[in-house]
Write an enzyme that holds these catalytic residues in place. Structure first.
Site, PDB file in Angstrom:
ATOM      1  N   LYS A 128     -17.047  -6.396   6.785  1.00 35.10           N
ATOM      2  CA  LYS A 128     -15.805  -7.325   6.394  1.00 35.10           C
ATOM      3  C   LYS A 128     -15.312  -7.947   7.483  1.00 35.10           C
ATOM      4  O   LYS A 128     -14.193  -8.769   7.404  1.00 35.10           O
ATOM      5  CB  LYS A 128     -15.017  -6.380   5.698  1.00 35.10           C
ATOM      6  CG  LYS A 128     -15.522  -6.069   4.267  1.00 35.10           C
ATOM      7  CD  LYS A 128     -14.398  -5.554   3.302  1.00 35.10           C
ATOM      8  CE  LYS A 128     -14.680  -5.552   1.917  1.00 35.10           C
ATOM      9  NZ  LYS A 128     -13.646  -4.951   0.910  1.00 35.10           N
ATOM     10  N   SER A 151      -2.663  -7.793   3.041  1.00 38.06           N
ATOM     11  CA  SER A 151      -2.942  -7.602   4.286  1.00 38.06           C
ATOM     12  C   SER A 151      -3.210  -8.958   4.728  1.00 38.06           C
ATOM     13  O   SER A 151      -2.783  -9.368   6.197  1.00 38.06           O
ATOM     14  CB  SER A 151      -4.158  -6.869   4.508  1.00 38.06           C
ATOM     15  OG  SER A 151      -3.782  -5.474   4.054  1.00 38.06           O
ATOM     16  N   HIS A 201       0.955  -1.301  -0.124  1.00 38.49           N
ATOM     17  CA  HIS A 201       0.062  -0.071  -0.088  1.00 38.49           C
ATOM     18  C   HIS A 201       0.783   1.381   0.162  1.00 38.49           C
ATOM     19  O   HIS A 201       0.644   2.223  -0.682  1.00 38.49           O
ATOM     20  CB  HIS A 201      -1.023   0.144   1.287  1.00 38.49           C
ATOM     21  CG  HIS A 201      -1.991  -0.883   1.377  1.00 38.49           C
ATOM     22  ND1 HIS A 201      -2.050  -1.730   2.458  1.00 38.49           N
ATOM     23  CD2 HIS A 201      -2.913  -1.341   0.618  1.00 38.49           C
ATOM     24  CE1 HIS A 201      -3.017  -2.616   2.337  1.00 38.49           C
ATOM     25  NE2 HIS A 201      -3.644  -2.347   0.878  1.00 38.49           N
ATOM     26  N   ARG A 211      -1.771  -6.152  -8.329  1.00 42.82           N
ATOM     27  CA  ARG A 211      -0.399  -6.841  -8.197  1.00 42.82           C
ATOM     28  C   ARG A 211      -0.434  -7.821  -9.186  1.00 42.82           C
ATOM     29  O   ARG A 211       0.845  -8.126  -9.726  1.00 42.82           O
ATOM     30  CB  ARG A 211      -0.557  -7.337  -6.761  1.00 42.82           C
ATOM     31  CG  ARG A 211      -0.675  -6.466  -5.787  1.00 42.82           C
ATOM     32  CD  ARG A 211      -1.128  -7.040  -4.448  1.00 42.82           C
ATOM     33  NE  ARG A 211      -2.588  -7.556  -4.429  1.00 42.82           N
ATOM     34  CZ  ARG A 211      -3.347  -8.059  -3.544  1.00 42.82           C
ATOM     35  NH1 ARG A 211      -2.535  -8.117  -2.116  1.00 42.82           N
ATOM     36  NH2 ARG A 211      -4.484  -8.169  -3.718  1.00 42.82           N
TER      37      ARG A 211
HETATM   38  O1  PNS Z   1      -8.673  -2.964   0.143  1.00 44.65           O
HETATM   39  P1  PNS Z   1     -10.201  -3.584  -0.252  1.00 44.65           P
HETATM   40  O2  PNS Z   1     -10.702  -4.331   0.652  1.00 44.65           O
HETATM   41  O3  PNS Z   1      -9.663  -4.365  -1.478  1.00 44.65           O
HETATM   42  O4  PNS Z   1     -10.699  -1.915  -0.787  1.00 44.65           O
HETATM   43  C1  PNS Z   1     -12.182  -2.343  -1.369  1.00 44.65           C
HETATM   44  C2  PNS Z   1     -13.057  -1.091  -1.449  1.00 44.65           C
HETATM   45  C3  PNS Z   1     -12.945  -0.041  -0.059  1.00 44.65           C
HETATM   46  C4  PNS Z   1     -12.308  -0.217  -2.476  1.00 44.65           C
HETATM   47  C5  PNS Z   1     -14.408  -1.270  -1.854  1.00 44.65           C
HETATM   48  O5  PNS Z   1     -14.790  -2.381  -1.064  1.00 44.65           O
HETATM   49  C6  PNS Z   1     -15.276  -0.199  -2.036  1.00 44.65           C
HETATM   50  O6  PNS Z   1     -15.050   0.588  -2.565  1.00 44.65           O
HETATM   51  N1  PNS Z   1     -16.354  -0.174  -0.933  1.00 44.65           N
HETATM   52  C7  PNS Z   1     -17.435   0.942  -0.907  1.00 44.65           C
HETATM   53  C8  PNS Z   1     -18.657   0.582  -1.447  1.00 44.65           C
HETATM   54  C9  PNS Z   1     -18.874   0.974  -2.971  1.00 44.65           C
HETATM   55  O7  PNS Z   1     -18.680   2.102  -3.538  1.00 44.65           O
HETATM   56  N2  PNS Z   1     -19.193  -0.086  -3.748  1.00 44.65           N
HETATM   57  C10 PNS Z   1     -19.781   0.074  -5.106  1.00 44.65           C
HETATM   58  C11 PNS Z   1     -18.623  -0.072  -6.129  1.00 44.65           C
HETATM   59  S1  PNS Z   1     -18.180  -1.876  -6.376  1.00 44.65           S
END
Ligand code: PNS
Length: 170
Positions: free
Chosen positions: A46, A133, A22, A95
């Site tokens: 989550k 993570s 990150h 990645r």
């Molecule tokens: O680190 P991560 O868990 O891969 O991040 C995922 C994240 C936070 C980017 C994603 O879960 C997110 O954007 N959640 C917010 C909900 C949202 O906007 N959903 C609609 C688009 S799929």
């Protein structure tokens, strides 16, 4: 049509916890944009290991040396959060090819929701391309070294957090 270059970008994620992968993307993003907002997802659904406050603190500690990087958190739709910061770009890291399908779905959904916000994928340094993570937590909980995979402060917090959860489970 000629548009002015995007100067605010959002880098969203669960950051449970922040890793050196990150951080590599944060450094790249901070060089590309005038302002970079690292936004930590508030979704407790989550079932993160670290509570939101601690995830934010870890990110704050890790980005302290970047003057144009700030830290925030969000719940609800990412694109609404990005718009509230006047960000026109969402940064995500890729990645390996296995990340691509999920990232493509998310980017297209976000584009449908707010066509003005563009998702940009950055490739992490190959030295970090295997770090997640989830793996950092697994390796640490099984007694392996996570040196070089996450900031030293994260290692200390993992130690405290896991001894807490082990005590609770005992
Ligand atoms: O680190 P991560 O868990 O891969 O991040 C995922 C994240 C936070 C980017 C994603 O879960 C997110 O954007 N959640 C917010 C909900 C949202 O906007 N959903 C609609 C688009 S799929």
């Amino acid at each position: 049509m000629l548009r002015k270059p995007a100067s605010v970008a959002i880098y969203p994620g669960s950051f449970d916890p922040i890793t050196n992968g990150h951080l590599d993307l944060i450094e790249r993003g901070s060089r590309l944009f005038g302002r970079l907002v690292v936004s930590v997802l508030r979704n407790e659904g989550k079932k993160p290991l670290f509570p939101i406050e601690e995830r934010i603190e870890m990110v704050r500690e890790a980005v302290r040396s970047y003057p144009n990087v700030e830290v925030d958190s969000f719940g609800g739709l990412l694109v609404e959060h990005a718009a509230a910061h006047s960000a026109s770009v969402i940064i995500r890291g890729i990645r390996a090819i296995s990340d691509y399908e999920y990232e493509l779905q998310m980017a297209l959904m976000n584009r449908r929701l707010k066509p003005d916000i563009e998702t940009i994928f950055l490739m992490s340094n190959e030295a970090y391309s295997f770090i997640s993570s989830r793996m950092v937590k697994e390796v640490f909980s099984l007694g392996g070294s996570i040196s070089g995979l996450a900031p030293p402060a994260v290692e200390e917090r993992l130690r405290r957090r896991l001894s807490k959860t082990n005590r609770r489970g005992a």
